[in-house]
Design an enzyme around this catalytic site. Sequence first.
Site, PDB file in Angstrom:
ATOM      1  N   SER A  45       0.749  -0.967   0.064  1.00 19.29           N
ATOM      2  CA  SER A  45       0.103   0.475  -0.495  1.00 19.29           C
ATOM      3  C   SER A  45       1.226   1.765   0.007  1.00 19.29           C
ATOM      4  CB  SER A  45      -0.982   0.057   0.949  1.00 19.29           C
ATOM      5  OG  SER A  45      -0.163   0.218   2.059  1.00 19.29           O
ATOM      6  N   LYS A 108       1.133   4.394   6.898  1.00 21.88           N
ATOM      7  CA  LYS A 108       0.885   5.687   4.988  1.00 21.88           C
ATOM      8  C   LYS A 108       1.160   6.848   5.794  1.00 21.88           C
ATOM      9  CE  LYS A 108      -2.720   1.683   4.690  1.00 21.88           C
ATOM     10  NZ  LYS A 108      -2.448   1.232   3.376  1.00 21.88           N
TER      11      LYS A 108
END
Length: 266
Positions: A45, A108
């Site tokens: 991701s 993230k």
Amino acid sequence: MQTDNTKSNTNKTAKQEWGSFAFVICIALLIRILIMEPFTVPTGSMKATILENDYIFSTKYSYGYSNYSLSFFDFIPLFKGRIFAREPDRGDIVVFRPPNDMSVRYIKRLIGLPGDKIQLIDDVIYINDKKIERTEVGTYISEEGIKYLKFKETLPNGRTYFSYKLAPIYGVIYNDRYGNTDVFYVPEGKYFFLGDNRDQSNDSRVNLGFVPFENFIAKAQFIWFSTKITWWDNDIGVINLVLKLKPWVESVRLNRIFRNLYNTDA
């Protein structure tokens, strides 16, 4: 024949050795709990900033401490909130517990601060109705042979980084709903996160939602090791481990070792 003095000295030496060993273990645990912790990244991701099987060095003290940031004790409700709290910066790469699944850890990039208005329009991030600077700088071909468009983005605080979007195939844009979103109003005490791999990230645009400050574990700093394959799979025996050692060594990504995650020179 061993005398009582000899036995006494032997026992004393053994106790000293065990005491030294226990001291070293305690120091190592304290370092991991309070100062730094290594993390392995299992998904793509954050590709290509962070790849699968990158090993990340992260600092625990960067944001202070919460129950979730204390390794080995995060399952015990010791206290609420954060102590010695330090506010995160926009653009930080953060390791945290997602509020919808406390059994895992995500990594993230922090985009939205409390009170921010966030929206993506045609893949461009708008923060409080102002679009960030975004420039296409080339392409990236993954190890699987997948082509991505590479963009350099600059946040309002001046921090720059690269984001990646799957290149159109025969003119078809992949997952366009990720590039055109609803408006998100970030609540107080919570933060909005995006993955650098914009089309393949479960982040605040979709299932993740907003992340409470309390859930922050550490700030990612650099890659200390990286490999294309995992050597120690749980379902293989000793013989397979030995057989897999050579390809594992050959798969080490030497060019990623000790890479600063905030370096945009590449």
